[in-house]
Design an enzyme around this catalytic site. Structure first.
Site, PDB file in Angstrom:
ATOM      1  N   ASP A   1      -2.841  12.034  -2.691  1.00 44.97           N
ATOM      2  CA  ASP A   1      -3.030  13.494  -2.644  1.00 44.97           C
ATOM      3  C   ASP A   1      -3.592  13.968  -3.981  1.00 44.97           C
ATOM      4  O   ASP A   1      -2.991  13.723  -5.027  1.00 44.97           O
ATOM      5  CB  ASP A   1      -1.689  14.180  -2.361  1.00 44.97           C
TER       6      ASP A   1
ATOM      7  N   ASP B   1       9.848   7.584   0.074  1.00 49.17           N
ATOM      8  CA  ASP B   1       9.113   7.819  -1.167  1.00 49.17           C
ATOM      9  C   ASP B   1       8.859   6.469  -1.861  1.00 49.17           C
ATOM     10  O   ASP B   1       9.798   5.776  -2.272  1.00 49.17           O
ATOM     11  CB  ASP B   1       9.964   8.735  -2.054  1.00 49.17           C
TER      12      ASP B   1
ATOM     13  N   ASP C   1     -11.529  10.443  -3.983  1.00 49.41           N
ATOM     14  CA  ASP C   1     -12.806  11.133  -3.769  1.00 49.41           C
ATOM     15  C   ASP C   1     -12.845  12.434  -4.584  1.00 49.41           C
ATOM     16  O   ASP C   1     -13.650  13.303  -4.319  1.00 49.41           O
ATOM     17  CB  ASP C   1     -13.008  11.447  -2.273  1.00 49.41           C
TER      18      ASP C   1
ATOM     19  N   GLU D   1       0.848  -1.196   0.000  1.00 50.49           N
ATOM     20  CA  GLU D   1       0.000   0.000   0.000  1.00 50.49           C
ATOM     21  C   GLU D   1       0.878   1.238   0.000  1.00 50.49           C
ATOM     22  O   GLU D   1       1.752   1.412   0.860  1.00 50.49           O
ATOM     23  CB  GLU D   1      -0.977   0.066   1.190  1.00 50.49           C
TER      24      GLU D   1
ATOM     25  N   THR E   1     -11.372   4.560   4.464  1.00 51.62           N
ATOM     26  CA  THR E   1     -10.161   5.161   5.027  1.00 51.62           C
ATOM     27  C   THR E   1     -10.495   6.488   5.732  1.00 51.62           C
ATOM     28  O   THR E   1     -11.573   7.052   5.564  1.00 51.62           O
ATOM     29  CB  THR E   1      -9.088   5.422   3.950  1.00 51.62           C
ATOM     30  N   LYS E   2      -9.511   6.990   6.462  1.00 49.86           N
ATOM     31  CA  LYS E   2      -9.690   8.243   7.190  1.00 49.86           C
ATOM     32  C   LYS E   2      -9.960   9.398   6.216  1.00 49.86           C
ATOM     33  O   LYS E   2     -10.857  10.202   6.399  1.00 49.86           O
ATOM     34  CB  LYS E   2      -8.412   8.508   8.001  1.00 49.86           C
TER      35      LYS E   2
ATOM     36  N   GLU F   1       4.969   4.949   3.467  1.00 53.87           N
ATOM     37  CA  GLU F   1       4.409   6.284   3.776  1.00 53.87           C
ATOM     38  C   GLU F   1       5.564   7.215   4.134  1.00 53.87           C
ATOM     39  O   GLU F   1       6.556   6.771   4.721  1.00 53.87           O
ATOM     40  CB  GLU F   1       3.417   6.141   4.944  1.00 53.87           C
TER      41      GLU F   1
ATOM     42  N   LYS G   1      -5.233  22.049  -7.540  1.00 56.21           N
ATOM     43  CA  LYS G   1      -4.974  23.208  -8.400  1.00 56.21           C
ATOM     44  C   LYS G   1      -4.275  22.786  -9.685  1.00 56.21           C
ATOM     45  O   LYS G   1      -3.351  21.960  -9.637  1.00 56.21           O
ATOM     46  CB  LYS G   1      -4.091  24.225  -7.662  1.00 56.21           C
TER      47      LYS G   1
HETATM   48  C1  SAM Z   1      -4.432  12.117   1.041  1.00 56.17           C
HETATM   49  S1  SAM Z   1      -3.463  11.099   2.015  1.00 56.17           S
HETATM   50  C2  SAM Z   1      -4.424   9.590   2.128  1.00 56.17           C
HETATM   51  C3  SAM Z   1      -3.982   8.700   3.224  1.00 56.17           C
HETATM   52  C4  SAM Z   1      -4.751   7.366   3.351  1.00 56.17           C
HETATM   53  N1  SAM Z   1      -4.535   6.518   2.201  1.00 56.17           N
HETATM   54  C5  SAM Z   1      -6.221   7.598   3.574  1.00 56.17           C
HETATM   55  O1  SAM Z   1      -7.004   7.340   2.641  1.00 56.17           O
HETATM   56  O2  SAM Z   1      -6.590   8.031   4.672  1.00 56.17           O
HETATM   57  C6  SAM Z   1      -2.144  10.620   0.922  1.00 56.17           C
HETATM   58  C7  SAM Z   1      -0.941  10.074   1.638  1.00 56.17           C
HETATM   59  O3  SAM Z   1       0.020   9.643   0.679  1.00 56.17           O
HETATM   60  C8  SAM Z   1       1.304   9.927   1.168  1.00 56.17           C
HETATM   61  N2  SAM Z   1       2.221   9.954  -0.008  1.00 56.17           N
HETATM   62  C9  SAM Z   1       2.135  10.758  -1.081  1.00 56.17           C
HETATM   63  N3  SAM Z   1       3.095  10.480  -1.977  1.00 56.17           N
HETATM   64  C10 SAM Z   1       3.815   9.438  -1.450  1.00 56.17           C
HETATM   65  C11 SAM Z   1       4.945   8.724  -1.897  1.00 56.17           C
HETATM   66  N4  SAM Z   1       5.526   8.987  -3.077  1.00 56.17           N
HETATM   67  N5  SAM Z   1       5.437   7.748  -1.105  1.00 56.17           N
HETATM   68  C12 SAM Z   1       4.854   7.472   0.108  1.00 56.17           C
HETATM   69  N6  SAM Z   1       3.765   8.126   0.576  1.00 56.17           N
HETATM   70  C13 SAM Z   1       3.255   9.102  -0.186  1.00 56.17           C
HETATM   71  C14 SAM Z   1       1.164  11.250   1.881  1.00 56.17           C
HETATM   72  O4  SAM Z   1       2.159  11.454   2.866  1.00 56.17           O
HETATM   73  C15 SAM Z   1      -0.221  11.099   2.497  1.00 56.17           C
HETATM   74  O5  SAM Z   1      -0.144  10.604   3.828  1.00 56.17           O
END
Ligand code: SAM
Length: 238
Positions: free
Chosen positions: A143, A120, A179, A68, A216-217, A93, A147
């Site tokens: 994410d 990453d 979403d 994941e 998810t959250k 993460e 924009k």
């Molecule tokens: C919008 S949040 C969603 C978190 C979770 N999946 C949820 O649905 O509650 C996106 C997450 O992806 C992580 N993230 C973004 N790019 C990433 C990358 N290249 N490697 C690891 N994590 C990443 C961010 O730190 C963030 O916590």
């Protein structure tokens, strides 16, 4: 003529700029998360380096491996690992408090089928995951980068999808959810056009949330704001 490692003015380029899909948030670790990190990382954490991960050694058994990407605070990944003891899970993460929280929860439940990396995910996939080795990759609520000027940061791009394809085993699944409708459309179109994948949806469209994916959250937050949810499931052709 250009010299490797220099730009056109002859200045050295130590790190060619690559666009990242995240900005590391400064969020404070709670004392509990700090403690979990100190005490549990050695057991449940995997170091980011250039070594291929030996999953059989890491989990002390052979079982399907599911990655994941971006598990956030990790509650849904924890549930999946609990509900599916037959699978091995690797969560990746960059947000340290989320990693700390999930470490504590894994230990509390004595789960041995879930390991974590704080790095990453794109680099981890490139450097540390063997080709054709993953049963599934999950990308839930990445994410959205709303924009227009930020959309180049969206993780779902052609080269990322081909990287996922390379790491999936034949018939391995790539499951995404978002979403944000604009991103959902982009994800679906990019996947429909990607060589080497077929849509698991009979109508080549979205799928309803499958049972294996807990809410998810981030999804809950979107629901409070009146957002819809789109799940996309493709599999790698043999
Ligand atoms: C919008 S949040 C969603 C978190 C979770 N999946 C949820 O649905 O509650 C996106 C997450 O992806 C992580 N993230 C973004 N790019 C990433 C990358 N290249 N490697 C690891 N994590 C990443 C961010 O730190 C963030 O916590």
């Amino acid at each position: 003529m250009t010299v490797p490692g220099t730009n056109l003015e002859g200045k050295s380029i130590e790190h060619p700029r690559t666009i990242k899909s995240f900005v590391v948030r400064s969020g404070r670790m709670t004392p509990g998360q700090e403690k979990a990190y100190e005490e549990l990382w050695a057991h449940y954490g995997v170091e980011a380096d250039k070594q291929l991960i030996d999953f059989t050694q890491l989990f002390n058994r052979q079982a399907p491996v599911i990655v994941e990407i971006g598990f956030g605070m990790g509650d849904s990944l924890l549930k999946m690992a609990q509900n599916h003891p037959e699978n091995n899970y690797l969560g990746i993460e960059v947000h340290k408090p989320g990693v700390g929280r999930l470490l504590a929860n894994i230990s509390e439940r004595s789960l041995d089928n879930l390991k974590l990396m704080k790095f990453d995910a794109v680099e981890v996939l490139k450097n540390q995951i063997a080709d054709n080795s993953l049963t599934a990759v999950y990308l839930f609520f990445p994410d959205p980068w709303h924009k227009t000027r930020h959309q180049k940061r969206r993780i779902v791009q052609d080269d990322f999808i081909q990287l996922i394809r390379k790491k999936l085993a034949p018939h391995g699944q790539f499951h995404m959810a978002t979403d944000w409708e604009h991103y959902a459309k982009q994800m679906l179109k990019t996947m429909q056009q990607a060589p080497g994948f077929i849509n698991c949806a009979a109508d080549n469209n979205y799928i309803p949330r499958p049972e294996h994916r807990p809410i998810t959250k981030f999804e809950r937050r979107g629901a409070r704001l009146g957002h819809g949810v789109w799940d996309i499931l493709f599999k790698k052709t043999a």
